[in-house]
Design a protein around this motif. Structure first.
Motif, short mmCIF file in Angstrom:
data_model
loop_
_atom_site.label_atom_id
_atom_site.label_comp_id
_atom_site.label_asym_id
_atom_site.label_seq_id
_atom_site.Cartn_x
_atom_site.Cartn_y
_atom_site.Cartn_z
N LEU A 273 0.95 -1.24 0.17
CA LEU A 273 -0.64 0.03 -0.28
C LEU A 273 1.27 1.49 -0.62
N VAL A 274 0.99 2.28 -1.03
CA VAL A 274 2.05 3.54 -1.07
C VAL A 274 1.07 4.83 -1.22
N PRO A 275 0.96 5.41 -1.28
CA PRO A 275 0.08 6.80 -1.56
C PRO A 275 -0.34 6.46 -2.66
N ASP A 276 -0.76 7.27 -2.91
CA ASP A 276 -1.64 6.83 -4.57
C ASP A 276 -1.04 7.57 -5.85
N ASP A 277 0.05 8.56 -4.75
CA ASP A 277 0.48 9.71 -6.92
C ASP A 277 2.14 8.88 -7.04
N LEU A 278 2.20 7.66 -5.75
CA LEU A 278 2.78 7.25 -6.49
C LEU A 278 3.04 5.79 -6.89
N VAL A 279 2.39 5.50 -6.75
CA VAL A 279 1.96 3.99 -7.10
C VAL A 279 2.92 3.07 -8.69
N GLU A 280 2.68 4.13 -9.45
CA GLU A 280 3.72 4.33 -10.63
C GLU A 280 5.10 3.66 -10.47
N THR A 281 5.28 5.22 -9.49
CA THR A 281 7.23 5.27 -9.69
C THR A 281 7.65 4.10 -8.03
N PHE A 282 6.39 3.95 -7.43
CA PHE A 282 7.18 2.11 -6.70
C PHE A 282 7.17 1.53 -7.53
N ALA A 283 6.48 0.77 -8.09
CA ALA A 283 6.10 -0.12 -9.05
C ALA A 283 7.31 -0.24 -10.06
N LEU A 284 7.71 1.16 -10.69
CA LEU A 284 9.20 1.35 -11.16
C LEU A 284 10.77 0.94 -10.55
N ALA A 285 10.40 1.33 -8.93
CA ALA A 285 11.44 0.88 -8.35
C ALA A 285 11.95 -0.26 -8.02
N LEU A 286 10.41 -1.46 -7.83
CA LEU A 286 10.49 -2.49 -7.18
C LEU A 286 10.97 -3.32 -8.61
N LEU A 287 10.67 -2.71 -9.84
CA LEU A 287 11.19 -3.83 -10.65
C LEU A 287 13.19 -3.32 -11.03
N ASP A 288 13.37 -2.15 -10.65
CA ASP A 288 14.97 -2.02 -10.56
C ASP A 288 15.24 -2.77 -9.63
#
Length: 478
Positions: free
Chosen positions: A266-281
């Motif tokens: 669960l992450v703040p709404d505006d960080l969902v895509e940024t967090f997904a990319l960080a997980l990928l990295d």
């Protein structure tokens, strides 16, 4: 945790074998009584030698059962926890075994009160496949430390490891002390009907219900270590890249086949895509390739591989976005690459059932209250994780949620602490073990009250007279 369903009762031969071992252990309990401290330490030493001298056999056998199981993950997730547990229990057992003094009420003095921890007797251990050594031998360590005898049923999904355990345990212990029985769901079903003094089961919530129902017929007390959807709450004050790496390490260890692995973030709404990319990295850094990578563990069976593949397909069909560092996954090796999902429908299987694989949904939230509500709308999980340095946020999450255990600013590490109880709550389990809590769980706390030679309590009896009235006035404050 996944575990095959029960079916019909065990065939006669298996039932007879189980009954014979069980009765032999019961007889040994009655004949020999509680083992001494020295005998218990000797049993732990034997177990330690067994594990150490067969290290490579365990590494090879578990890897063969999985198709590929990283040797490092087996050492970190299996051998180290077992040896650490033996070391910890051995260094504290003498103190745990001492009778504990308790207070005596004023009206009953002079007298003494103590709690003596006695062995329960014969303990059943039903283990899962995902950590076939740790989740078999750590409960055994605590059963032996508490002075019990044990019958172990390993998981049939890792048959080579089960047979190796049977071979090594039978060479290390007499069968009236520790025995391993192998077989399918019918053996597990029959085992749960025996009148054990305690039964510890690790597996799915669905099978846990069946085990508890079968044990209830004999009033057998149970410890159920189940699973559930363990959430991660990420707060924006914590480094996003660091949190993503820590979560990726925990999630993709053993290809996500861990009962306390993060199940959704669960992450703040505006960080969902940024967090997904960080997980990928983070996943790319951990596993530069998937196929032919000995560090990346296979899914244990074709059935589980297909189950996970179906989860991803259903989520994508319902509108979820699928993020992967590579599409290189190998069906032949039963390897699914680390998979991040965003825009997930909360009614999809991936958000209703425990994933138990390398799939991680990332869900947005508007406020911390919303994140907590989403967690509380689901059954209580086995583990919960929160990433923040804000004390008020930590307190809010801890106070308003329920879970088996918690790690703050990390994942899974609470389950590795010998001095913390490990267990679930609600649908994620009942009872706890590890260290002292395991010793207590596997013991009967027997209260012993001893009257002094000069105790006069026998004088307070019918026909009641002046002495009784005096004492009652003093005790009642009149």
């Amino acid at each position: 945790m996944s575990h095959p369903a029960f079916s019909a009762p065990a065939p006669l031969a298996s039932a007879n074998e189980l009954q014979s071992i069980f009765e032999a252990q019961q007889h040994a309990v009655r004949l020999h009584g509680a083992p001494t401290y020295t005998q218990r330490i000797d049993a732990l030493d034997k177990l330690e030698r067994m594990v150490k001298s067969n290290r490579q056999r365990f590494l090879d056998t578990i890897s063969m059962d999985f198709g590929n199981r990283s040797f490092s993950e087996t050492e970190l997730g299996e051998l180290m926890p077992i040896l650490n547990s033996i070391k910890y229990v051995r260094s504290h057992l003498k103190r745990w075994m001492r009778p504990q003094k308790r207070q005596v009420g004023m009206a009953f003095k002079p007298a003494s009160a103590t709690v003596v921890y006695q062995p329960l007797g014969v303990v059943g251990i039903m283990a899962p496949w995902n950590y076939p050594l740790t989740l078999t031998l750590v409960p055994l360590i605590e059963a032996l430390a508490a002075g019990n005898r044990a019958i172990i049923k390993p998981a049939e999904l890792t048959p080579r490891t089960a047979e190796l355990l049977k071979e090594l345990i039978s060479a290390t212990f007499p069968s009236d002390q520790v025995a391993v029985v192998t077989g399918g769901p019918e053996v597990a079903a029959h085992l749960s009907t025996l009148p054990f003094d305690h039964l510890l089961f690790t597996g799915s919530t669905r099978i846990g219900r069946q085990v508890m129902a079968a044990a209830a017929a004999n009033l057998t007390p149970v410890t159920l270590e189940l699973g559930g959807k363990s959430p991660v709450v990420y707060c924006r004050d914590y480094s996003l890249e660091k949190a993503a790496r820590i979560i990726a390490i925990g999630k993709f260890f053993n290809a996500g086949q861990t009962c306390v692995a993060p199940d959704y973030v669960l992450v703040p709404d505006d960080l969902v895509e940024t967090f997904a990319l960080a997980l990928l990295d983070a996943a790319k850094a951990l596993y530069p390739r998937i196929s032919a990578n000995q560090d990346y563990t296979s899914i244990v069976s074709q059935r589980h591989y297909e189950r996970l593949d179906d989860m991803i397909e259903q989520a994508e069909f319902s509108g979820a976005r699928v993020w992967r560092p590579t599409n290189e996954g190998s069906a032949q090796e039963r390897k699914i690459p680390p998979t991040i999902l965003t825009d997930v429908c909360l009614d999809n299987t991936v958000m209703r059932e425990e994933i138990f694989g390398p799939i991680l949904p990332v869900i947005g939230y508007a406020t911390l209250d919303d994140a907590i509500k989403l967690i509380n709308d689901r059954p209580k999980p086995l583990a919960l994780y929160c990433f923040t340095h804000n004390g008020a946020s930590i307190e809010q999450v801890l106070d308003r949620t329920r879970s088996g255990g918690v790690t703050i600013n990390g994942t899974m590490l609470h389950a590795t602490q010998e001095d913390l109880p490990f267990g679930g709550v609600g649908e994620s389990g009942t009872g706890a073990y590890h260290g002292y809590d395991g010793f207590v769980q596997m013991s009967h706390a027997r209260g012993v009250f001893k009257l002094s030679r000069f105790n006069m309590s026998h004088r307070i009896a019918a026909p009641y007279g002046k002495l009784t009235r005096l004492i009652t006035r003093l005790m009642l404050g009149k």
